[in-house]
Enzyme design. Sequence first.
Site, PDB file in Angstrom:
ATOM      1  N   ALA A  91       0.813  -1.219   0.000  1.00  0.00           N
ATOM      2  CA  ALA A  91       0.000   0.000   0.000  1.00  0.00           C
ATOM      3  C   ALA A  91       0.846   1.268   0.000  1.00  0.00           C
ATOM      4  CB  ALA A  91      -0.935  -0.007   1.209  1.00  0.00           C
ATOM      5  N   GLU A  92       1.863   1.321   0.855  1.00  0.00           N
ATOM      6  CA  GLU A  92       2.630   2.564   0.967  1.00  0.00           C
ATOM      7  C   GLU A  92       3.491   2.826  -0.267  1.00  0.00           C
ATOM      8  OE1 GLU A  92       1.612   4.454   3.025  1.00  0.00           O
ATOM      9  OE2 GLU A  92       1.335   3.612   5.026  1.00  0.00           O
ATOM     10  N   VAL A  93       4.075   1.795  -0.848  1.00  0.00           N
ATOM     11  CA  VAL A  93       4.862   2.030  -2.067  1.00  0.00           C
ATOM     12  C   VAL A  93       3.964   2.414  -3.230  1.00  0.00           C
ATOM     13  CG1 VAL A  93       6.793   0.552  -1.401  1.00  0.00           C
ATOM     14  CG2 VAL A  93       4.897  -0.433  -2.672  1.00  0.00           C
TER      15      VAL A  93
END
Length: 292
Positions: A199-201
Site C-alpha cells: 500500500a505505501e509504495v
Amino acid sequence: MKIYVVATIAWILLQFSAWTTTDAVTSITLDLVNPTAGQYSSFVDKIRNNVKDPNLKYGGTDIAVIGPPSKDKFLRINFQSSRGTVSLGLKRDNLYVVAYLAMDNTNVNRAYYFKSEITSAELTALFPEATTANQKALEYTEDYQSIEKNAQITQGDKSRKELGLGIDLLLTFMEAVNKKARVVKNEARFLLIAIQMTAEVARFRYIQNLVTKNFPNKFDSDNKVIQFEVSWRKISTAIYGDAKNGVFNKDYDFGFGKVRQVKDLQMGLLMYLGKPKSSNEANSTAYATTVL
C-alpha cells in the site's frame, strides 16, 4: 412431473445467478523467488492501475487517483515463496489492510482479520481457502500504533521504522507466519512490512524508489518515510484543493521541508476526495492544516 422439473430448473438458475453476480476478487501476485527490481515495480504498477480511476486527475497533475467506492471492495495480494503463499487483503478505496491468509503448522489455511474492516462473509469471498471455522478476528486494530505495539519492537523509538524495509525483509517476515503456529509478534511484524511494501509504495514513489535502489536488500527506513505514511490524506487534500497545473498556491511542509512543486513529493497514488475541483475552486480553497 413437469411442474417439478420446471421448479427445479428455476431453482438452479436462481442459484447460478447468485453465484455469477458474486463479485470476483482481483488478485495480484508477487513472486519472491529470485525477484528483480523490475518485477517488483511491475507489481506495484498493477496495484495502482487496478484501483485508480483513469479519468480522475487532481491539481493539474498526472498522479493516479483511487476511484470512488464501488461494489468491488477488496484487493487480494499474494506473496509466493518456495515454501508456499501468504496473502494480504486490502480495501480498494484506500488500500487499508483488512486481513491476511496463511497456512498454520498443520497445513490448515487460516484467515485473520480486522473485524471493523471486513465481515465474515466478505472474508470468505476474499479468502475462500479458509472455512468460516478457520477465520479469526485479530485482538488488535488495523492502525500502525496498535500493530506496532503487538510487534514488540524494542529498538530506538519502538516504531516500524526500526524494522527497516526491503524485499529480503518481506520474505523473512512472510516465512515467520507461513506454515507456522501463530505468534502474534511475528504476525504483527509481517503486517507492518507487508503493508508498507504494498500500500505505501503504491501511494509514494519515494518509498518505492528506496526499495528498488536497495533491491533486494533490507535497508534502514528514515523519518521521511514515516512522515509520508502519516500524511497521505494531508498531501492528497492539498493537491486536490490547493494546486493548479502541478503547483501549490503556497508552500507546504508535510514534515520534511517546504514544497511548492507537487512533483517534488514523488507521489504514486492519491486518495479519492471527489470530483476534481475547477481552477477557480482550487485557487480559492485554503488548505486546512487540521485535516488528519
